[in-house]
Write an enzyme that holds these catalytic residues in place. Structure first.
Site, PDB file in Angstrom:
ATOM      1  CD  GLU A  78      77.425   3.912   6.081  1.00 14.67           C
ATOM      2  OE1 GLU A  78      77.292   3.268   7.140  1.00 14.67           O
ATOM      3  OE2 GLU A  78      76.554   3.938   5.194  1.00 14.67           O
ATOM      4  CB  VAL A 134      90.395   2.270  -4.077  1.00 21.65           C
ATOM      5  CG1 VAL A 134      91.632   2.703  -4.875  1.00 21.65           C
ATOM      6  CG2 VAL A 134      90.770   2.042  -2.614  1.00 21.65           C
ATOM      7  N   GLY A 160      93.327   0.315  -0.731  1.00 29.77           N
ATOM      8  CA  GLY A 160      92.170  -0.147   0.061  1.00 29.77           C
ATOM      9  C   GLY A 160      92.628  -0.767   1.362  1.00 29.77           C
ATOM     10  CG  ASN A 179      80.982  -6.105  -2.950  1.00 31.82           C
ATOM     11  OD1 ASN A 179      81.936  -6.533  -3.611  1.00 31.82           O
ATOM     12  ND2 ASN A 179      80.876  -4.839  -2.574  1.00 31.82           N
ATOM     13  CE1 TYR A 181      86.614  -4.158   4.563  1.00 33.17           C
ATOM     14  CE2 TYR A 181      84.804  -4.872   3.153  1.00 33.17           C
ATOM     15  CZ  TYR A 181      85.609  -3.865   3.663  1.00 33.17           C
ATOM     16  OH  TYR A 181      85.423  -2.573   3.274  1.00 33.17           O
TER      17      TYR A 181
END
Lengths: 178, 178
Positions: A98, A102, A112, A139, A146
């Site tokens: 969710e 950091v 992270g 973002n 990711y």
């Protein structure tokens, strides 16, 4: 799970959050919302967070990153990863990440990545099928983060991107957990 | 939660599943997968289901619908609704409806609606923000069913439709629970 990593001369720990961390976690949830200019959207209270996550049957789980504060002989919370289990009747449990945050002062230390890797480790150790999360279209740094760590972008059409780490992807990631 | 409803001269109950229901639920999970021509995609075992849902900290929860079998003086399971909690750090807990199934012999009695309404009731009673689920593009009857009961289709672009019942929507639905 009390690993210690060293980076740029500072060490930090990643560990499961306890009830004593609720106030720090809530503060970081508000920081993250402020960072996204959506502070007014935080409708939960500190008490809600405590009730939902630190009870006998918690709805979510949380890891915190800590950096020792040598002056005070205590640790300072540097970040958190908040996740919960989802379930497919066909394939079994998965994890949904969710929040991952950091604090600005502690960025660039790999915290992270280690929070993410440790969530992946929870998934691996609990036979989860995948690890999912959602990032916003705008973002770019999170999407790059990711992507660099093996997450697959399941949709580019909606403004919100569903990122999935397949079982293999997150097993690889888990192996990097401290 | 042990309500009884009468429809077409038959009565049925909706109640939380217990460990004793696992075998029946697993059978229905397989029936549902067969119905969708995806039986081979069921990778979970009965033991997995028991371990994940009927332990001290279950990953999912389940309601079952029962119709009494007068010949045997026992009830027959007619359907199930399987759901789990999700969590937003900004708005709190929500419910995700993973499966909703009614056996062919018991359709047209309102059991599906009552399973849905009783899941909504769980959400209402636990201060959930919304109730979500996903239906496939091709499942027109399911899409019509959720639409008729107040679910909003959040995306029509992906082949899978994310359906959301807002808090108001599912409160309305919960009020219809037996």
């Amino acid at each position: 799970m009390c690993p210690v990593a060293h980076s740029r001369g500072m060490k930090y720990d990643i560990r499961p959050a306890t009830r004593a961390d609720v106030s720090n976690i809530y503060g970081m949830i508000k920081e993250l919302a402020c960072h996204e200019h959506k502070a007014e959207q935080v409708k939960t209270s500190l008490e809600d967070l405590e009730r939902h996550g630190f009870c006998q049957n918690p709805v979510f789980h949380c890891l915190v990153a800590e950096v020792p504060d040598e002056r005070r002989e205590e640790a300072k919370t540097a970040g958190y990863a908040l996740y919960y289990y989802t379930y497919s009747t066909w394939s079994g449990p998965s994890l949904y990440l969710e929040d991952l945050y950091v604090k600005p002062d502690y960025r660039g230390m790999g915290i992270g990545k280690q929070l993410l890797a440790n969530v992946a480790k929870v998934g691996r150790d609990n036979s989860c099928v995948h690890l999912q999360l959602t990032v916003s279209e705008g973002n770019a740094s999170a999407r790059a983060f990711y992507d660099a760590n093996g997450g697959q972008d399941l949709t580019g059409k909606e403004g919100w991107h569903m990122i999935r780490f397949s079982r293999e992807d997150f097993k690889n990631l888990a192996s990097e957990a401290m």
